[in-house]
Write an enzyme that holds these catalytic residues in place. Structure first.
Site, PDB file in Angstrom:
ATOM      1  NE  ARG A 156      -3.509  -0.087   2.761  1.00  0.00           N
ATOM      2  CZ  ARG A 156      -4.744   0.045   2.307  1.00  0.00           C
ATOM      3  NH1 ARG A 156      -5.271  -0.915   1.582  1.00  0.00           N
ATOM      4  NH2 ARG A 156      -5.467   1.104   2.571  1.00  0.00           N
ATOM      5  CG  ASN A 208      -5.055   3.408   7.502  1.00  0.00           C
ATOM      6  OD1 ASN A 208      -4.120   3.430   8.281  1.00  0.00           O
ATOM      7  ND2 ASN A 208      -5.446   2.307   6.884  1.00  0.00           N
ATOM      8  N   GLY A 209      -5.820   7.964   7.023  1.00  0.00           N
ATOM      9  CA  GLY A 209      -6.660   9.080   6.564  1.00  0.00           C
ATOM     10  C   GLY A 209      -6.165  10.407   7.102  1.00  0.00           C
ATOM     11  CD  GLU A 217       3.955   3.656 -11.282  1.00  0.00           C
ATOM     12  OE1 GLU A 217       3.389   4.182 -10.325  1.00  0.00           O
ATOM     13  OE2 GLU A 217       3.353   2.941 -12.091  1.00  0.00           O
TER      14      GLU A 217
END
Ligand code: AGP
Length: 617
Positions: A27, A101-102, A497
């Protein structure tokens, strides 16, 4: 982006948490931490760096006993990545502990109020503000943890997936979600529970899981059914307990050095899985419930607006060519992040297609919510089943690519294109904008694509060799036209990337309007020059590059002789319909980026600063 893995039950929590965090590494994160609760004590360890750094620190600092605990991988938003800002965070009393998370957008206002009430803060994070707000409410209102969490969440603005633990009530976790996913794994007879950002951390322990909906919280207590309620309305919710289809094998590397390589090689199967049961070549049928049930809406739509980000946006650009060419429906392709803030003109005659591998990308999700409010019909093309975008859409089609763990999207892209091609063909036939014979030819050709992808994977060594020649270049240019212009963009994105080499994708004809100035003998230029669609024009562009001594890596159709005589390197793709070429031309570009990144010693599966699903703006 950020990962949560927790356990409460009768097993040792540590291996479950640490392996869970490793499975969530994809992630994207920059620090990691965990708590274990044992003998009435919370043991907390956290560090900047990788989960392996956390393991090392733990072995120096604590014993790993404990049947309760949770861990976190943090992708920094508020506060630089360092040990202190890493999660978990204690409340002032150190009775409560949280992972999050957030983003809590109004954290600073709340922080100032809490400071006035005597709270002190060790970190720069919004998360520490939230846990202290929960503690303040718990004490002031004299309520249980669940209620305190609920009241606190009604005061905050932002997005979150949280897990909270109270050492004075050590048989329960409180979890909540808004805009960031959280799954609860349910053990036999409710004797154990797992919490995680997705099901991968607990897949070998249970196949039963609840995915919280946005705006829901749950109290997870050993020996009792999970209680879910709506955070705003306080009403109890009867959650769906899903049976997970995910297998351990799907989330392991299976002998490959990297997930990205495994996923590149999975494409023949992934594409087949995407059209299996939908494309019935002999009957000349494409069956897609989400389209069949809404066929009239699609065939009478004024236009289709595609919203997506990154690689999924590139798939959207391919779809623009497909829909306009095959189905004759006007298409606009939008970045979720721009579209949502642009006050766009949308009517109920518009169809919005959201494309997203993860189904959790914050900007795409916000864009479709806004489009729905304005009356558009929203169709989701997602890979992750049950994801937020899939649930928010009025109808949709899953790509069935299987879990994609490498941060750089590969099979997600080709399976998105596969679904979008099927939709274009279905609509083209329904509208009469494509002849029956052309439609049949497409179906037959589509069926051959997996075999052709396999033949491209067989030239892996050749692509690796080309990569070895240019691995030290500092800039790359990727050029393509028509259906292959988005592939040029995607090729450049892949290289950027994972190898951190600057690369730009351009429509080949645009080269003369600027990028040509960059070309010299040090510049490798990847040109997609398949034999149909603007071939001669692209050949002219190749000549122009040659005249300026650029190094040409050309992706051509088998049997090409013209470009062979000009380019420095040739990669041949099998013959197919022009509209299907992106499914083939993409493959060598994925391999090229992969090999260059490996040769440069980069972390291919977890490139720096990147997150697999971007759940914050
Ligand atoms: C792809 O290689 C990238 N990692 C990224 O651009 C990605 O495609 C983008 O963040 C969108 O993600 P989604 O498909 O899950 O919405």
């Amino acid at each position: 982006m950020c990962g949560i893995a927790g356990y409460i039950g009768y097993r040792d929590a540590y291996p479950i948490i640490i392996n869970g965090l490793k499975r969530l590494e994809y992630r994207g994160y920059d620090s990691a931490g965990l708590i274990l609760y044992d003998k009435e004590t919370i043991k907390l360890v956290k560090t900047k760096g990788k989960v392996s750094d956390l393991e090392e620190k733990i072995s120096d600092e604590i014993s790993v006993s404990g049947k309760i605990g949770f861990g976190h991988t943090r992708w920094a938003t508020h506060g630089v990545p360092n040990d202190v800002n890493s999660h978990p965070h204690y409340s002032e009393s150190e009775n409560l502990v949280i992972i999050h998370n957030g983003i809590i957008e109004n954290y600073d206002t709340i922080k100032q109020v809490l400071i006035k009430r005597g709270y002190t803060f060790k970190s720069d994070t919004d998360t520490e503000v939230l846990i202290n707000l929960i503690e303040e409410i718990k004490n002031k209102e004299n309520v249980k943890l669940g209620k305190a969490v609920q009241l606190a969440l009604n005061e905050v603005v932002g997005a979150y997936a949280i897990t909270v633990f109270d050492k004075t009530k050590p048989d329960e976790f409180v979890v909540a979600r808004l805009g960031s996913p959280i799954a609860i794994g349910i053990g036999k007879d409710n004797k154990e529970f797992f919490v995680a950002s997705d099901a991968s951390p607990f897949i070998e322990y249970t196949k039963n899981a609840i995915y919280l909906e946005d705006g829901e919280m749950a109290i997870i207590k050993i020996g009792r059914e999970v209680r879910v309620r709506n955070i705003k309305s306080d009403s109890l919710v009867n959650p769906d307990v899903l049976e997970l289809k995910l297998s351990l094998e799907q989330i392991e590397k299976g002998g490959y050095d990297h997930f990205m390589l495994k996923e590149i090689y999975e494409q023949p199967k992934a594409i087949t899985d995407t059209y299996r049961g939908r494309m019935l070549v002999n009957e000349g049928l494409i069956k897609m419930a989400g389209i069949d049930d809404n066929l009239q809406k699609f065939t009478t739509a004024n236009r289709i607006i595609i919203v997506a980000c990154g690689t999924s946006w590139h798939a959207g650009l391919v779809a623009e060519y497909l829909f306009e060419d095959i189905a004759r429906i006007p298409v606009e392709v939008e970045y979720g992040s721009e579209f949502r803030y642009r006050n766009p003109i949308i009517t109920d005659k518009d169809i919005v297609i959201a494309i997203s591998q993860s189904g959790e990308t914050a900007d795409t999700l916000a864009a479709i919510k806004m489009a729905k409010e304005k009356g558009a019909f929203v169709f989701g093309v997602c890979n992750v089943v049950g994801s937020s975008i899939a649930r928010e859409s009025d109808a949709g089609a899953y790509t069935h690519a299987g879990p994609e763990i490498g941060v750089a999207s590969t099979k997600a892209f080709t399976t998105q294109i596969t679904v979008l091609t099927l939709i274009a063909l279905k609509l083209g036939l329904a509208k009469g904008s494509i002849s029956k014979s052309a439609y049949h030819t497409y179906l037959q050709e589509m069926e051959l694509i997996p075999k052709k992808v396999e033949s491209l994977l067989a030239i892996n060594d050749k692509v690796e060799k080309i990569g070895s020649i240019y691995k030290n270049a500092t800039n790359f240019l990727y050029l393509g036209r028509g259906f292959n212009f988005p592939v040029a963009l995607e090729g450049a994105l892949k290289l950027k990337e994972i190898s951190y080499i600057h690369a730009e994708g351009y429509p080949a004809a645009e080269m003369k309007h600027g990028p040509i100035a960059l070309i010299d003998e040090n510049m490798p230029i990847v040109v997609i020059a398949t034999n149909k669609g603007h071939y001669e024009k692209v050949v002219s562009n190749i000549q122009e590059i040659k005249s300026r001594n650029g190094k040409i890596i050309a992706v051509v159709t088998e049997g090409d002789t013209t470009v062979k005589g000009i380019a420095d390197h040739i990669i041949e793709i099998p013959e197919t319909e022009e509209a299907l070429t992106p499914l083939l031309t993409t493959i060598p570009l994925q391999l090229l980026s992969y090999h260059i990144a490996v040769m440069l010693g980069k972390n291919v599966d977890q490139p720096r600063n990147l997150a697999k699903s971007v759940t914050v703006e």
